[in-house]
Design a protein around this motif. Structure first.
Motif, short mmCIF file in Angstrom:
data_model
loop_
_atom_site.label_atom_id
_atom_site.label_comp_id
_atom_site.label_asym_id
_atom_site.label_seq_id
_atom_site.Cartn_x
_atom_site.Cartn_y
_atom_site.Cartn_z
N VAL A 1 0.96 -1.10 0.18
CA VAL A 1 -0.06 0.03 0.14
C VAL A 1 0.90 1.30 -0.13
N LEU A 2 0.82 2.03 -1.08
CA LEU A 2 1.65 3.21 -1.22
C LEU A 2 0.98 4.58 -1.43
N PHE A 3 1.36 5.71 -0.70
CA PHE A 3 0.98 6.84 -0.66
C PHE A 3 2.02 7.57 -1.27
N SER A 4 1.83 8.12 -2.38
CA SER A 4 2.79 8.90 -3.21
C SER A 4 2.30 10.57 -3.19
N ALA A 5 3.45 11.22 -2.83
CA ALA A 5 3.34 12.76 -2.92
C ALA A 5 2.84 13.11 -4.15
N HIS A 6 2.92 12.58 -5.26
CA HIS A 6 2.60 13.05 -6.62
C HIS A 6 1.13 12.82 -7.07
N LEU B 1 -2.41 5.12 -3.26
CA LEU B 1 -3.32 5.99 -2.52
C LEU B 1 -2.91 7.42 -2.91
N SER B 2 -3.75 8.38 -2.61
CA SER B 2 -3.49 9.85 -2.88
C SER B 2 -3.17 10.51 -1.79
N VAL B 3 -2.68 11.81 -1.69
CA VAL B 3 -2.36 12.53 -0.56
C VAL B 3 -3.51 13.75 -0.76
N ASN B 4 -3.73 14.57 0.46
CA ASN B 4 -4.56 15.72 0.39
C ASN B 4 -3.75 16.87 1.46
N ARG B 5 -3.08 17.82 0.61
CA ARG B 5 -2.55 18.67 1.26
C ARG B 5 -3.18 19.57 2.27
N PHE B 6 -4.48 19.63 2.10
CA PHE B 6 -5.00 20.51 3.05
C PHE B 6 -5.74 20.05 4.23
N LEU B 7 -5.51 18.78 4.50
CA LEU B 7 -6.07 18.22 5.90
C LEU B 7 -4.96 18.65 6.83
N SER B 8 -5.26 18.47 8.17
CA SER B 8 -4.36 18.62 9.20
C SER B 8 -3.33 17.86 9.36
N ASN B 9 -2.20 18.00 10.05
CA ASN B 9 -1.23 17.13 10.05
C ASN B 9 -1.73 15.82 10.92
N HIS C 1 5.12 16.56 -0.17
CA HIS C 1 5.93 15.71 0.00
C HIS C 1 6.44 15.19 1.48
N PHE C 2 5.98 16.12 2.53
CA PHE C 2 5.98 15.72 3.96
C PHE C 2 4.87 14.78 4.29
#
Length: 256
Positions: free
Chosen positions: A39-44, A129-137, A219-220
């Motif tokens: 299962v992989l979350f990519s910054a891209h 899997l995607s990432v969402n930069r607008f969620l809180s840490n 990327h973080f």
């Protein structure tokens, strides 16, 4: 229980390079049992709703320009795993996280460049899997935590990004490491090893040179997700850290 990991993917050319970090990636498969799935979350891959891939076999996305011709010939035709995709959605729902399936998207270079070094035969099922930069840490960490039980089923959870990733500041001819990049990563190492989530969730205010190291957070995010997947034992171990071009960090973290 399978650890979760964060891998920096550096520049797209990483997959062609030969140095200490690529040696670690090339030898990684020998350090753990072969996973049943990845299962992989990519910054891209950014989406406003948590997105889970559900494809039969992945195409390869060349989401970069100006690199070696050889890169554009590479493929990583890993199989998907639809039952695992559905299980991930169920786990997200259980933890109050909205999600959706994507049945078309291939693997971007944040995924395939790392996977090609880790498991070059592309014979392990992958769920991207995607990432969402607008969620809180805190929310990013919770996404990883929601999937933590998959580790008990020999599923390898990976976050692919970069702790110091400021392409406007890279120096293609640099030999050393910029002081600000090292200072940020040193602070990060201390907080990760102490599992100090309170400080990590507020890294932008507390960490030295955070605005330089993390100008945008996509990327973080994968680091926080991989860490969240290790919430049960809360043990972080730095396996590698080096730099390219003055400040582009190449790091690997293991979360047990």
């Amino acid at each position: 229980m399978m650890p979760s990991y964060f891998f920096a993917h550096g520049a797209p050319s990483l997959v062609l390079e030969k140095h200490a970090y690529t040696d670690l990636l090339n030898n990684f498969a020998n350090s753990i049992p072969k996973p049943k799935a990845i299962v992989l979350f990519s910054a891209h891959w950014e989406e406003s709703v948590q997105t889970v891939s559900a494809v039969d076999e992945y195409s390869t996305i060349y989401d970069f320009g100006g690199f070696q011709d050889e890169l554009y010939q590479m493929t990583y035709p890993a199989p998907g795993n639809r039952p695992l995709s559905e299980e991930i959605r169920s786990l997200f729902a259980k933890h109050g996280i909205s999600s959706k399936l994507d049945e078309k998207r291939g693997l971007d270079h944040g995924a395939w460049a790392v996977l090609k070094l880790l498991y070059p035969d592309a014979d392990i099922p992958v769920v991207a899997l995607s990432v969402n930069r607008f969620l809180s840490n805190e929310q990013q960490y919770a996404i990883g935590k929601a999937l933590s039980e998959l580790k008990e089923k020999d599923v390898l959870i990976i976050g692919s990004g970069g702790t110091v990733h400021n392409l406007r500041s890279v120096n293609w001819r640099a030999n050393g490491v910029d002081e600000w990049a090292g200072a940020f990563d040193n602070w990060l190492q201390q907080k990760l090893e102490a599992w100090d989530t309170a400080s990590l969730f507020n890294y932008r205010e507390l960490a030295p040179h955070a605005a330089m190291a993390v100008p945008t957070n996509e990327h973080f995010i994968p680091l926080l997700i991989a860490m969240g997947a290790g919430d049960a034992h809360k043990q972080a171990k730095l396996l590698h850290r080096s730099y390219q071009y003055g400040n582009l960090s190449l790091s690997c973290w293991q979360f047990d």
